[in-house]
Design an enzyme around this catalytic site. Structure first.
Site, short mmCIF file in Angstrom:
data_model
loop_
_atom_site.label_atom_id
_atom_site.label_comp_id
_atom_site.label_asym_id
_atom_site.label_seq_id
_atom_site.Cartn_x
_atom_site.Cartn_y
_atom_site.Cartn_z
N ALA A 2 0.76 -1.22 0.00
CA ALA A 2 0.00 0.00 0.00
C ALA A 2 0.80 1.27 0.00
O ALA A 2 1.88 1.33 0.50
CB ALA A 2 -0.95 0.03 1.17
N GLN A 173 4.47 -2.55 7.17
CA GLN A 173 4.41 -4.01 7.31
C GLN A 173 5.81 -4.63 7.35
O GLN A 173 6.03 -5.64 8.03
CB GLN A 173 3.58 -4.60 6.18
CG GLN A 173 2.11 -4.23 6.27
CD GLN A 173 1.28 -4.92 5.21
OE1 GLN A 173 0.95 -6.10 5.33
NE2 GLN A 173 0.96 -4.18 4.15
N LYS A 192 -1.97 2.51 5.13
CA LYS A 192 -2.73 3.32 4.18
C LYS A 192 -3.62 2.49 3.24
O LYS A 192 -4.37 3.04 2.43
CB LYS A 192 -1.73 4.13 3.34
CG LYS A 192 -2.31 5.32 2.59
CD LYS A 192 -2.74 6.43 3.53
CE LYS A 192 -3.18 7.67 2.79
NZ LYS A 192 -2.05 8.39 2.18
N GLU A 193 -3.54 1.17 3.34
CA GLU A 193 -4.20 0.32 2.33
C GLU A 193 -5.68 0.60 2.16
O GLU A 193 -6.19 0.66 1.03
CB GLU A 193 -3.99 -1.16 2.69
CG GLU A 193 -2.62 -1.71 2.36
CD GLU A 193 -1.58 -1.39 3.42
OE1 GLU A 193 -0.47 -1.92 3.30
OE2 GLU A 193 -1.88 -0.63 4.36
N SER A 194 -6.42 0.75 3.27
CA SER A 194 -7.86 0.91 3.15
C SER A 194 -8.22 2.19 2.38
O SER A 194 -9.24 2.22 1.69
CB SER A 194 -8.51 0.93 4.54
OG SER A 194 -8.04 2.03 5.30
#
Length: 301
Positions: A2, A173, A192-194
């Site tokens: 992300a 991660q 930040k992925e979402s």
């Protein structure tokens, strides 16, 4: 996977890399400042020739100095944004480490640890990543990227993330994949992925939940907010917060302390501690007995 960029407008600062770092690139090791050394304290960096120019292509540097391997994310012009090639090469480094390596340090060149995934890879629709009606192939694709992270948990090494500046998404991660995290006062973590319509898929969800608990992990991931150094230490996301300008020294002190422990005891203890969260008390007690019997036999040889 992300975030390809640092949050818009953020001022990214960080500690400079130590003067002892050398580059392992095409043709083997090439010193930046100082002499490249291998497991015996001299000669080429083990594994560098085998990886060859792939290290440079992947934006990585590798230094093996005795029992310590240092991996540097080396794309400062992209704030160490991460690519599929980088993740696969990290897996290759893990597979080629000399047996004598006991500590692996991961750090970032330039102003930050890593700004996350390089979104430039997605500039053309369908250009990269899993696609098509092949769930098994998609699974293998992502598993191959995760392999760049999972080897950092192996019991025969202790992995240390030296984090300064931003560690976003895939960079966060990567830090979570390490056993220990030493951070500078300007360290900033963000999942930040979402915000990109994705999920964290580089093995970061389990350590995040293990460290901060489910409710806090949900809040960090689903708000995609930034966790700064003071809060990171309070939540247990960092074992050491270095003083301003003292990240390199703090990492060296930790590495020296880790290497002072008996190697066999270190491996057995990490193996035990990694098992503990999933074991019942009875299972963990049995595992302790097995490991201690092994240590006593080794010491009596």
């Amino acid at each position: 996977m992300a975030d390809g960029r640092v949050d818009a407008g953020d001022d990214v600062k960080g500690a400079a890399p130590g003067p002892e770092q050398v580059t392992a690139e095409a043709g083997g090791s090439r010193p930046r400042n100082g002499e490249a050394r291998g497991t015996a304290g001299e000669g080429p960096v083990p594994g560098a020739e085998a990886l060859g120019p792939r290290l440079e292509e992947a934006g990585l540097r590798l230094l093996v100095d005795g029992a310590v391997a240092t991996i540097t994310l080396n794309r400062p012009e992209r704030r160490n944004a991460m690519t599929f090639t980088m993740w696969r090469t990290l897996a290759e480094i893990g597979a080629s480490l000399p047996d004598g390596v006991r500590v692996v340090v991961i750090r970032g060149e330039g102003p930050c640890f890593s700004a996350g995934i390089d979104l430039a890879m997605f500039s053309a629709p369908g250009s990269v990543g899993p696609s098509g009606p092949d769930p098994e192939g998609d699974d293998r694709f992502i598993a191959g990227l995760q392999a760049g992270y999972t080897w950092l948990r192996r019991p025969e090494i202790v992995s240390v993330a030296a984090v300064h500046g931003h560690a976003i998404g895939a960079g966060f991660q990567l830090a979570l994949s390490c056993d220990l995290r030493v951070i500078a006062p300007d360290a900033r973590f963000c999942m930040k992925e979402s915000a990109l319509g994705l999920v964290p898929d580089l093995t970061g969800t389990k350590p995040l939940v293990d460290i901060v608990g489910l409710p806090r992990a949900l809040e960090i991931c689903l708000t995609a907010r930034t966790v700064e150094a003071e809060e990171a230490a309070r939540l247990g996301l960092a074992e050491i917060v270095a003083p301003e300008g003292g990240l390199d020294g703090a990492v060296r002190g930790l590495v020296d302390a880790l290497l002072a422990v008996d190697p066999g005891a270190a491996v057995a203890t990490k193996r035990l501690l990694r098992q503990a969260p999933g074991n019942t008390l009875e299972e963990q007690a049995a595992a302790e007995r097995r490991e201690q019997i092994g240590r006593l036999r080794a010491l009596n040889r």
